[in-house]
Design an enzyme around this catalytic site. Sequence first.
Site, PDB file in Angstrom:
ATOM      1  N   PRO A 126       0.793  -1.242   0.000  1.00 26.59           N
ATOM      2  CA  PRO A 126       0.000   0.000   0.000  1.00 26.59           C
ATOM      3  C   PRO A 126       0.824   1.290   0.000  1.00 26.59           C
ATOM      4  O   PRO A 126       0.822   2.058   0.963  1.00 26.59           O
ATOM      5  CB  PRO A 126      -0.830  -0.139   1.275  1.00 26.59           C
ATOM      6  CG  PRO A 126       0.039  -0.941   2.190  1.00 26.59           C
ATOM      7  CD  PRO A 126       0.760  -1.921   1.294  1.00 26.59           C
ATOM      8  N   CYS A 127       1.503   1.555  -1.120  1.00 28.75           N
ATOM      9  CA  CYS A 127       2.342   2.747  -1.216  1.00 28.75           C
ATOM     10  C   CYS A 127       1.522   4.038  -1.159  1.00 28.75           C
ATOM     11  O   CYS A 127       2.091   5.111  -0.932  1.00 28.75           O
ATOM     12  CB  CYS A 127       3.214   2.697  -2.462  1.00 28.75           C
ATOM     13  SG  CYS A 127       2.287   2.470  -3.988  1.00 28.75           S
ATOM     14  N   HIS A 128       0.209   3.942  -1.315  1.00 31.71           N
ATOM     15  CA  HIS A 128      -0.632   5.131  -1.170  1.00 31.71           C
ATOM     16  C   HIS A 128      -0.581   5.677   0.250  1.00 31.71           C
ATOM     17  O   HIS A 128      -0.936   6.822   0.488  1.00 31.71           O
ATOM     18  CB  HIS A 128      -2.082   4.829  -1.589  1.00 31.71           C
ATOM     19  CG  HIS A 128      -2.723   3.711  -0.833  1.00 31.71           C
ATOM     20  ND1 HIS A 128      -2.581   2.389  -1.222  1.00 31.71           N
ATOM     21  CD2 HIS A 128      -3.484   3.706   0.293  1.00 31.71           C
ATOM     22  CE1 HIS A 128      -3.251   1.628  -0.378  1.00 31.71           C
ATOM     23  NE2 HIS A 128      -3.804   2.403   0.551  1.00 31.71           N
TER      24      HIS A 128
END
Length: 173
Positions: A126-128
């Site tokens: 989840p790089c967001h």
Amino acid sequence: MKIQQSSDLFNAVVATPFGALGIRTGGALVTQMVYLPPHYAEKDAQDAVAALAAEQVLRYCADADFPFQLPLAAVGSAFQRRVWGAINSIPRGQVRTYGELAKFLESAPRAVGQACGANWYPLAVPCHRVTGANGLGGFANHDDANGFHLNVKRWLLAHEGHSEYAWQQTTLL
């Protein structure tokens, strides 16, 4: 009307609230997940691994607490994998800045940002959840404030309960 786009590039294309997600597989592994604008046509899963990934993407879209458990191909440099591991430890609904991750990893914020942009498995990694020190930051190697990719990031953060970056449907294509 949905436009068919190079469907041979993906083993599945899943329609999501933020656009589409292309899934590539090889052997018994997911080899890449790609954010696609909503005009990409859905494509049924072509193999069992693509079906598993598509199902998990839809479950996450219905429930932000859904934990991904996918067989992911080992990709990226040792440093990128360290960054992605740190990203995986960020709880849902929270964010860390590039600088905070860099300090934790004894690196530089720009290097962390580049590793985030090189993430082969968005959603599953989840790089967001990684933002700039003074705002949203970039996403998927894009930083146009009203572009498709940053609107995906806004949607994902709002979906996970992070109110600071509330979803606003602006220029989503």
